[in-house]
Design an enzyme around this catalytic site. Structure first.
Site, PDB file in Angstrom:
ATOM      1  N   ASN A   1       0.683  -1.268  -0.065  1.00  0.00           N
ATOM      2  CA  ASN A   1      -0.026  -0.055   0.173  1.00  0.00           C
ATOM      3  C   ASN A   1       0.835   1.275  -0.272  1.00  0.00           C
ATOM      4  OD1 ASN A   1      -2.297   1.327  -0.020  1.00  0.00           O
ATOM      5  ND2 ASN A   1      -3.299   0.529   1.643  1.00  0.00           N
TER       6      ASN A   1
ATOM      7  N   HIS B   1     -13.831  -5.090  10.518  1.00  0.00           N
ATOM      8  CA  HIS B   1     -13.649  -3.698  10.955  1.00  0.00           C
ATOM      9  C   HIS B   1     -15.091  -3.241  11.535  1.00  0.00           C
ATOM     10  CE1 HIS B   1      -9.591  -3.364   9.202  1.00  0.00           C
ATOM     11  NE2 HIS B   1      -9.541  -4.526   9.739  1.00  0.00           N
TER      12      HIS B   1
ATOM     13  N   ARG C   1     -13.294  -5.698  15.369  1.00  0.00           N
ATOM     14  CA  ARG C   1     -12.193  -4.787  15.377  1.00  0.00           C
ATOM     15  C   ARG C   1     -12.865  -3.421  15.723  1.00  0.00           C
ATOM     16  NH1 ARG C   1      -7.323  -2.017  12.072  1.00  0.00           N
ATOM     17  NH2 ARG C   1      -8.997  -0.497  11.531  1.00  0.00           N
TER      18      ARG C   1
ATOM     19  N   TYR D   1      -6.571   7.234  12.268  1.00  0.00           N
ATOM     20  CA  TYR D   1      -6.423   5.831  11.662  1.00  0.00           C
ATOM     21  C   TYR D   1      -7.475   5.256  11.883  1.00  0.00           C
ATOM     22  CZ  TYR D   1      -5.823   1.156  10.946  1.00  0.00           C
ATOM     23  OH  TYR D   1      -6.159  -0.237  10.496  1.00  0.00           O
TER      24      TYR D   1
ATOM     25  N   ASP E   1      -6.865  -1.772  17.417  1.00  0.00           N
ATOM     26  CA  ASP E   1      -5.562  -1.531  16.882  1.00  0.00           C
ATOM     27  C   ASP E   1      -5.008  -0.192  17.328  1.00  0.00           C
ATOM     28  OD1 ASP E   1      -4.453  -2.014  13.423  1.00  0.00           O
ATOM     29  OD2 ASP E   1      -3.337  -1.433  15.189  1.00  0.00           O
TER      30      ASP E   1
ATOM     31  N   HIS F   1      -1.981   0.947  16.592  1.00  0.00           N
ATOM     32  CA  HIS F   1      -1.565   1.220  15.187  1.00  0.00           C
ATOM     33  C   HIS F   1       0.062   2.023  15.589  1.00  0.00           C
ATOM     34  CE1 HIS F   1      -1.901   2.137  10.895  1.00  0.00           C
ATOM     35  NE2 HIS F   1      -2.403   0.938  10.762  1.00  0.00           N
TER      36      HIS F   1
ATOM     37  N   GLU G   1      -3.675  -4.196  19.442  1.00  0.00           N
ATOM     38  CA  GLU G   1      -2.701  -4.505  18.321  1.00  0.00           C
ATOM     39  C   GLU G   1      -1.607  -3.261  18.237  1.00  0.00           C
ATOM     40  OE1 GLU G   1      -4.738  -5.149  14.286  1.00  0.00           O
ATOM     41  OE2 GLU G   1      -3.148  -4.666  13.493  1.00  0.00           O
TER      42      GLU G   1
ATOM     43  N   GLU H   1       2.221  -6.849  11.515  1.00  0.00           N
ATOM     44  CA  GLU H   1       1.719  -6.730  10.208  1.00  0.00           C
ATOM     45  C   GLU H   1       2.643  -6.110   9.129  1.00  0.00           C
ATOM     46  OE1 GLU H   1      -1.879  -4.574  11.197  1.00  0.00           O
ATOM     47  OE2 GLU H   1      -1.152  -2.798  10.158  1.00  0.00           O
TER      48      GLU H   1
ATOM     49  N   ARG I   1       1.210 -11.106  13.501  1.00  0.00           N
ATOM     50  CA  ARG I   1       0.417 -10.673  12.352  1.00  0.00           C
ATOM     51  C   ARG I   1       0.876 -10.562  11.138  1.00  0.00           C
ATOM     52  NH1 ARG I   1      -4.148  -9.134  11.735  1.00  0.00           N
ATOM     53  NH2 ARG I   1      -4.151  -6.643  11.585  1.00  0.00           N
TER      54      ARG I   1
ATOM     55  N   HIS J   1      -2.540 -10.052   8.840  1.00  0.00           N
ATOM     56  CA  HIS J   1      -3.033  -9.097   8.531  1.00  0.00           C
ATOM     57  C   HIS J   1      -3.812  -9.163   7.319  1.00  0.00           C
ATOM     58  CE1 HIS J   1      -2.145  -4.804   6.980  1.00  0.00           C
ATOM     59  NE2 HIS J   1      -3.017  -4.706   7.870  1.00  0.00           N
TER      60      HIS J   1
ATOM     61  N   ASP K   1      -6.019  -3.977   1.305  1.00  0.00           N
ATOM     62  CA  ASP K   1      -4.978  -3.873   0.480  1.00  0.00           C
ATOM     63  C   ASP K   1      -4.244  -5.173   0.514  1.00  0.00           C
ATOM     64  OD1 ASP K   1      -4.819  -2.049   3.174  1.00  0.00           O
ATOM     65  OD2 ASP K   1      -2.534  -2.775   3.030  1.00  0.00           O
TER      66      ASP K   1
ATOM     67  N   GLU L   1      -7.811 -11.504   9.957  1.00  0.00           N
ATOM     68  CA  GLU L   1      -8.513 -10.443   9.657  1.00  0.00           C
ATOM     69  C   GLU L   1      -9.017 -10.442   8.321  1.00  0.00           C
ATOM     70  OE1 GLU L   1      -5.755  -7.147   9.725  1.00  0.00           O
ATOM     71  OE2 GLU L   1      -7.241  -5.547   9.774  1.00  0.00           O
TER      72      GLU L   1
ATOM     73  N   TRP M   1       1.611   6.939  11.987  1.00  0.00           N
ATOM     74  CA  TRP M   1       0.279   7.471  11.488  1.00  0.00           C
ATOM     75  C   TRP M   1      -0.709   6.139  12.111  1.00  0.00           C
ATOM     76  CZ3 TRP M   1      -1.864   3.783   7.663  1.00  0.00           C
ATOM     77  CH2 TRP M   1      -3.196   4.111   7.673  1.00  0.00           C
TER      78      TRP M   1
HETATM   79  O1  LIG Z   1      -4.552  -3.903  11.137  1.00  0.00           O
HETATM   80  N1  LIG Z   1      -4.934  -3.568   9.976  1.00  0.00           N
HETATM   81  C1  LIG Z   1      -4.189  -2.446   9.738  1.00  0.00           C
HETATM   82  O2  LIG Z   1      -3.480  -1.744  10.490  1.00  0.00           O
HETATM   83  C2  LIG Z   1      -4.494  -1.731   8.440  1.00  0.00           C
HETATM   84  O3  LIG Z   1      -5.591  -0.921   8.497  1.00  0.00           O
HETATM   85  C3  LIG Z   1      -3.051  -0.838   7.768  1.00  0.00           C
HETATM   86  O4  LIG Z   1      -3.081   0.271   8.358  1.00  0.00           O
HETATM   87  C4  LIG Z   1      -3.352  -0.722   6.240  1.00  0.00           C
HETATM   88  O5  LIG Z   1      -3.755  -2.156   5.807  1.00  0.00           O
HETATM   89  C5  LIG Z   1      -2.152  -0.264   5.638  1.00  0.00           C
HETATM   90  O6  LIG Z   1      -2.097  -0.326   4.402  1.00  0.00           O
HETATM   91 CO   LIG Z   2      -2.969  -3.013  12.100  1.00  0.00          CO
END
Ligand SMILES: O=NC(=O)[C@@H](O)[C@H](O)[C@H](O)CO
Ligand SMILES: [Co+2]
Length: 405
Positions: free
Chosen positions: A39, A124, A149, A161, A213, A215, A239, A265, A286, A315, A319, A342, A405
């Site tokens: 991605n 999600h 999630r 995010y 998550d 992130h 996560e 991931e 992941r 993951h 994407d 996921e 991010w």
């Molecule tokens: O757990 N899932 C994630 O963290 C995703 O949403 C990632 O941010 C995106 O796939 C990055 O391209």
């Molecule tokens: Co994630």
């Protein structure tokens, strides 16, 4: 019977979002498909495949999956990283697809056969505020998921995010010549996330698995604060609580909170997560087929993880194309320490290009029993959706400092 590779082509297509696919063809006319989608850096992987791996594949024996993997990993001197391992992973996945088709069996049969009937999955739910998030959760549960999630907005921030402002599905990559910029405020998040998660647990009751998550956005100390605060919520996992390039930093989090942790991931080889696994600093690994060297390498990661009672939970966002999602399901059906997959789902346009045979029912996925992976690419349809430049967002703190991010 000749499994000599006669061509390896790269298809870049963008049915609602960009995907990179490798198509490997043998002298007998067998075709294997591999996902090489990274991605925001899709063209880098496409070039790595077109300019370097595809020419080296022609004339090789498609049966020699492990030898090709070792050739492409050790034969280029420079190692690891998402671009290299996505390219290697795509070729590896395509070769497993070919082997299944050559033998007339689904790939999971080549990996030792089924150890379970189906694979638990989660998807999600997103909502900027609590009512919107509860509505999204209810929608997910009504679709039959038993694990979800949950990601919400953060008071005082305008974009975060994992969350959309409206009802549309969350697609992180934004089209354009550069990344969108978001403002991040850890304090605001830490004041909000625990009560959001408690409210969702209250809303769904005790029997639904809830995941969240983080992130990569906290320090280990902040991760301990969050972990302690959410222990009563009984989450399935938190996560990516903290960036884990320095894997030993998870020792602090592990020592002070009992919340299950999932990381991996953004990792591409077993060496990126070896310490997390062997010190049991996480409960779930992941890493994904597409970004961690394909089926062959994911199995090595999961085999190491099994020794330390760490479970696989790859993951699976939008994407990760249907090809590597299917590959993940073949691994998941045949791997004892595989816990959950996921599955963010796809825009309807994606199924115009990728014809998949995996099925979803009552919160579980199954790869199907087609020979190989059970996914084909409609190249005519793929040509209708040319690549569109798109980037993942970046995040800066309120004072302008770059952050995760
Ligand atoms: O757990 N899932 C994630 O963290 C995703 O949403 C990632 O941010 C995106 O796939 C990055 O391209
Ligand atoms: Co994630």
């Amino acid at each position: 019977m000749s499994n000599t590779i006669v061509s390896a082509d790269v298809i870049v297509t963008s049915p609602s979002r960009n995907y990179v696919t490798v198509k490997v063809t043998t002298a007998d006319g067998l075709v294997g498909w591999g996902d090489a989608t990274l991605n925001g850096r899709e063209l880098s992987v496409a070039s790595y495949l077109r300019d370097h791996l595809a020419p080296a594949l022609v004339g090789r024996d498609a049966d020699r999956i492990e030898d090709v993997w070792q050739l492409f990993y050790r034969g280029v001197y420079w190692r690891r990283g998402p671009v290299t391992m996505a390219a290697i992973g795509a070729v590896d996945t395509a070769l497993w697809d070919i082997k299944g088709k050559a033998l007339g069996v689904p790939v999971y049969q080549l990996l030792g056969g089924a150890v379970r009937e189906q694979i638990l999955t989660y998807t999600h739910a997103t909502g900027w505020d609590l009512p919107a998030l509860c509505e999204s959760v209810d929608h997910v549960l009504a679709r039959g998921f038993r694990a979800v999630r949950v990601q919400s907005g953060v008071p005082g921030l305008n974009r975060v995010y994992g969350v959309t402002r409206g009802a549309q599905a969350y697609e992180p990559a934004g089209r354009g010549s550069g990344p969108a910029e978001e403002t991040w405020d850890t304090g605001a998040y830490l004041r909000h996330a625990p009560q959001m998660l408690r409210a969702i647990r209250e809303h769904v009751g005790p029997d639904i698995d809830l995941l969240h998550d983080v992130h990569h956005r906290l320090t280990p100390t902040e991760a301990v604060q969050l972990g302690k605060a959410v222990e009563p919520v009984n989450l399935f996992w938190l996560e990516d609580v903290t960036p884990a390039e320095n894997q030993q930093l998870l020792r602090q989090v592990r020592a002070q909170t009992s919340v299950p942790l999932a990381i991996g991931e953004v990792f591409n080889t077993v060496w990126d997560c070896q310490q997390l696994i062997t010190e049991r600093l996480i409960d779930y690994i992941r890493t994904a087929v597409v970004h961690a060297g394909g089926i062959s390498h994911i199995r090595k990661i999961l085999n190491l993880a099994e020794v330390f009672q760490v479970k696989g939970a790859p993951h699976g966002p939008s994407d990760v194309s249907p090809i590597s999602l299917s590959a993940s399901l073949h691994v998941g059906l045949s791997t004892t320490n595989f816990a959950i997959q996921e599955y963010m789902g796809y825009d309807p346009l994606v199924s115009e290009v990728f014809r998949s045979s995996f099925t979803f029912r009552d919160g579980y996925l199954h790869p199907g029993d087609e020979p190989g992976l059970g996914v084909t690419v409609d190249e005519e349809a793929a040509a209708r959706f040319p690549y569109e430049q798109a980037y993942l967002p970046i995040a800066r703190r309120r004072d302008g400092t770059m952050t995760d991010w």
